[in-house]
Design an enzyme around this catalytic site. Sequence first.
Site, PDB file in Angstrom:
ATOM      1  N   ARG A 205       0.853  -1.199   0.000  1.00  0.00           N
ATOM      2  CA  ARG A 205       0.000   0.000   0.000  1.00  0.00           C
ATOM      3  C   ARG A 205       0.884   1.242   0.000  1.00  0.00           C
ATOM      4  NH1 ARG A 205      -2.710  -2.931   4.571  1.00  0.00           N
ATOM      5  NH2 ARG A 205      -4.165  -4.308   3.520  1.00  0.00           N
ATOM      6  N   PHE A 220     -11.522  -5.561  -5.071  1.00  0.00           N
ATOM      7  CA  PHE A 220     -11.345  -6.519  -3.965  1.00  0.00           C
ATOM      8  C   PHE A 220     -10.793  -5.750  -2.756  1.00  0.00           C
ATOM      9  CE2 PHE A 220     -10.395  -8.680  -8.017  1.00  0.00           C
ATOM     10  CZ  PHE A 220     -11.308  -9.719  -8.017  1.00  0.00           C
ATOM     11  N   ASP A 241     -16.142  -4.412  -3.542  1.00  0.00           N
ATOM     12  CA  ASP A 241     -16.006  -5.717  -2.886  1.00  0.00           C
ATOM     13  C   ASP A 241     -17.356  -6.406  -2.917  1.00  0.00           C
ATOM     14  OD1 ASP A 241     -13.672  -6.981  -0.840  1.00  0.00           O
ATOM     15  OD2 ASP A 241     -15.681  -7.822  -0.594  1.00  0.00           O
ATOM     16  N   ASN A 268     -19.565  -7.860  -7.760  1.00  0.00           N
ATOM     17  CA  ASN A 268     -18.599  -8.859  -8.180  1.00  0.00           C
ATOM     18  C   ASN A 268     -17.638  -8.175  -9.154  1.00  0.00           C
ATOM     19  OD1 ASN A 268     -17.252 -10.862  -9.660  1.00  0.00           O
ATOM     20  ND2 ASN A 268     -18.919 -12.314  -9.334  1.00  0.00           N
ATOM     21  N   ASP A 289      -6.548  -6.823  -6.014  1.00  0.00           N
ATOM     22  CA  ASP A 289      -6.015  -7.625  -4.895  1.00  0.00           C
ATOM     23  C   ASP A 289      -7.002  -8.740  -4.561  1.00  0.00           C
ATOM     24  OD1 ASP A 289      -4.564  -8.538  -2.744  1.00  0.00           O
ATOM     25  OD2 ASP A 289      -5.257  -6.968  -1.367  1.00  0.00           O
ATOM     26  N   CYS A 329      -2.182 -13.791  -4.264  1.00  0.00           N
ATOM     27  CA  CYS A 329      -1.723 -14.366  -2.995  1.00  0.00           C
ATOM     28  C   CYS A 329      -1.841 -15.894  -3.007  1.00  0.00           C
ATOM     29  CB  CYS A 329      -2.474 -13.768  -1.817  1.00  0.00           C
ATOM     30  SG  CYS A 329      -4.242 -13.988  -1.894  1.00  0.00           S
TER      31      CYS A 329
HETATM   32  N1  SAH Z   1      -7.306  -5.369  -0.744  1.00  0.00           N
HETATM   33  C1  SAH Z   1      -7.669  -5.765   0.601  1.00  0.00           C
HETATM   34  C2  SAH Z   1      -7.650  -7.256   0.805  1.00  0.00           C
HETATM   35  C3  SAH Z   1      -8.465  -8.026  -0.197  1.00  0.00           C
HETATM   36  S1  SAH Z   1      -8.920  -9.634   0.289  1.00  0.00           S
HETATM   37  C4  SAH Z   1      -6.763  -5.067   1.581  1.00  0.00           C
HETATM   38  O1  SAH Z   1      -5.810  -4.393   1.179  1.00  0.00           O
HETATM   39  O2  SAH Z   1      -7.014  -5.183   2.778  1.00  0.00           O
HETATM   40  C5  SAH Z   1      -9.998 -10.127  -0.974  1.00  0.00           C
HETATM   41  C6  SAH Z   1     -11.368  -9.512  -0.936  1.00  0.00           C
HETATM   42  O3  SAH Z   1     -12.018  -9.876  -2.146  1.00  0.00           O
HETATM   43  C7  SAH Z   1     -12.289  -9.969   0.178  1.00  0.00           C
HETATM   44  O4  SAH Z   1     -12.715  -8.846   0.904  1.00  0.00           O
HETATM   45  C8  SAH Z   1     -13.499 -10.630  -0.530  1.00  0.00           C
HETATM   46  O5  SAH Z   1     -14.733 -10.288   0.050  1.00  0.00           O
HETATM   47  C9  SAH Z   1     -13.414 -10.025  -1.895  1.00  0.00           C
HETATM   48  N2  SAH Z   1     -13.928 -10.805  -3.033  1.00  0.00           N
HETATM   49  C10 SAH Z   1     -13.794 -12.126  -3.282  1.00  0.00           C
HETATM   50  N3  SAH Z   1     -14.314 -12.443  -4.486  1.00  0.00           N
HETATM   51  C11 SAH Z   1     -14.787 -11.291  -5.025  1.00  0.00           C
HETATM   52  C12 SAH Z   1     -15.415 -10.948  -6.254  1.00  0.00           C
HETATM   53  N4  SAH Z   1     -15.642 -11.876  -7.202  1.00  0.00           N
HETATM   54  N5  SAH Z   1     -15.759  -9.668  -6.459  1.00  0.00           N
HETATM   55  C13 SAH Z   1     -15.508  -8.728  -5.517  1.00  0.00           C
HETATM   56  N6  SAH Z   1     -14.898  -8.986  -4.351  1.00  0.00           N
HETATM   57  C14 SAH Z   1     -14.544 -10.246  -4.097  1.00  0.00           C
END
Ligand code: SAH
Length: 386
Positions: A205, A220, A241, A268, A289, A329
């Site tokens: 970040r 995400f 998200d 999504n 992410d 990840c």
């Molecule tokens: N970027 C965040 C961590 C992301 S973790 C940070 O810096 O803290 C991944 C996230 O993706 C989760 O919150 C989960 O709810 C979301 N997620 C999973 N599949 C998804 C999708 N198809 N569309 C949107 N969000 C999604």
Amino acid sequence: MPSVTISARGEQRVRSGHPWVYRTDVVDVQADAGDIVRVLGPRNRTIGSALFSDQSQIPIRMLTRGDVEAGPALLRGRLEQAIAFRQSLALDATAYRLVHGEADLLPSLIVDRYDAWLVVQALSQGMDRLLPDICRMLVDLTGATGILARNDPKVRALEGLEQKVEVLHGDVPESVIVREGPVEYEADLRRGQKTGLFLDQRENRDAAARYARGRLLDCFSYNGGFALRLARQCPQAEAVDVSADAVGRIRANAERNGVPHIEAREANVFDDLRRLERAGERYDTIVLDPPAFAKNKASVANALAGYKEINLRAMRLLTPGGYLVTCSCSYNVNEDMFEDVIHQASVDSHVPLTVVEKRMQGRDHPVLVGVPETYYLKCFILRRVE
Ligand code: SAH
């Protein structure tokens, strides 16, 4: 002392530096679930000591090599080393990882610090049995006000262990306020993902903040990790998200941090990127992410297709000179595979890109040399050139 005999192949693996021996390399067991065992080679030579699991695909996790005893003094020493290393990093944050399992020579133990509280995870039968001792040592070494066991990850089921969340020491509040650089978060240690926050992205970040500008799209975003850090330099900022709970947290965190212009939406990302493309939207900074798409080897092909799709669409939304911060990840998708996906997406989207930075998980989540499983987070910062 209980003992486990392993095959020549298992011994070779341990000698090459890997702490895990798989079930197929276990020859004889004279031990109970969760014992600390002496590990013997095929000719009965002592290889070292290890945590033993009678249900896992990984029955042996090495603690020491040769005749070194794996007693309380050794464990305490390793905890001390792990904590001293984090202190030496002088991290500008009140939440970070104190113990990163194998990389701190404490296999299957996670300890995260959230201000005055600790969250622990014991992910094997052996570590589960040691947890009360470890908890006492942690109180002694850190003075923690409270310790919460987030022993609810699915991998515990593979060990035949109960999935549960419980307070092991002191009091643990419903939510804890922590700071990461200039950003303050409210973290829910009991119900949040992982142990509450994605601590492994802190340094990425910060790195992204060196480039972010203009209109931002954080995909995400969970409770806003990247968006909260980048929005102060991006006059327009959107966070996406799929979880309604996460979106609620982004909004609350945005208010708290004086960046109320972040627009958070529940969607999504796969659908949202398609919609934005159709609408002809453009962004100067995009963050991808996603969660681990490849949870195991069998899902790698699908995972690669998923990574390619979101990267390709994000590239098309990027303005010339814009930045794409793209992460994976999944440790089953290694750096070369991820780089290949980026390459294919760049070819198919006709968007030429340069690699500005290649990054990984933060330094408080170290990688153990020879143990690829400990290098799981890849983060590339790319720039669209024209
Ligand atoms: N970027 C965040 C961590 C992301 S973790 C940070 O810096 O803290 C991944 C996230 O993706 C989760 O919150 C989960 O709810 C979301 N997620 C999973 N599949 C998804 C999708 N198809 N569309 C949107 N969000 C999604």
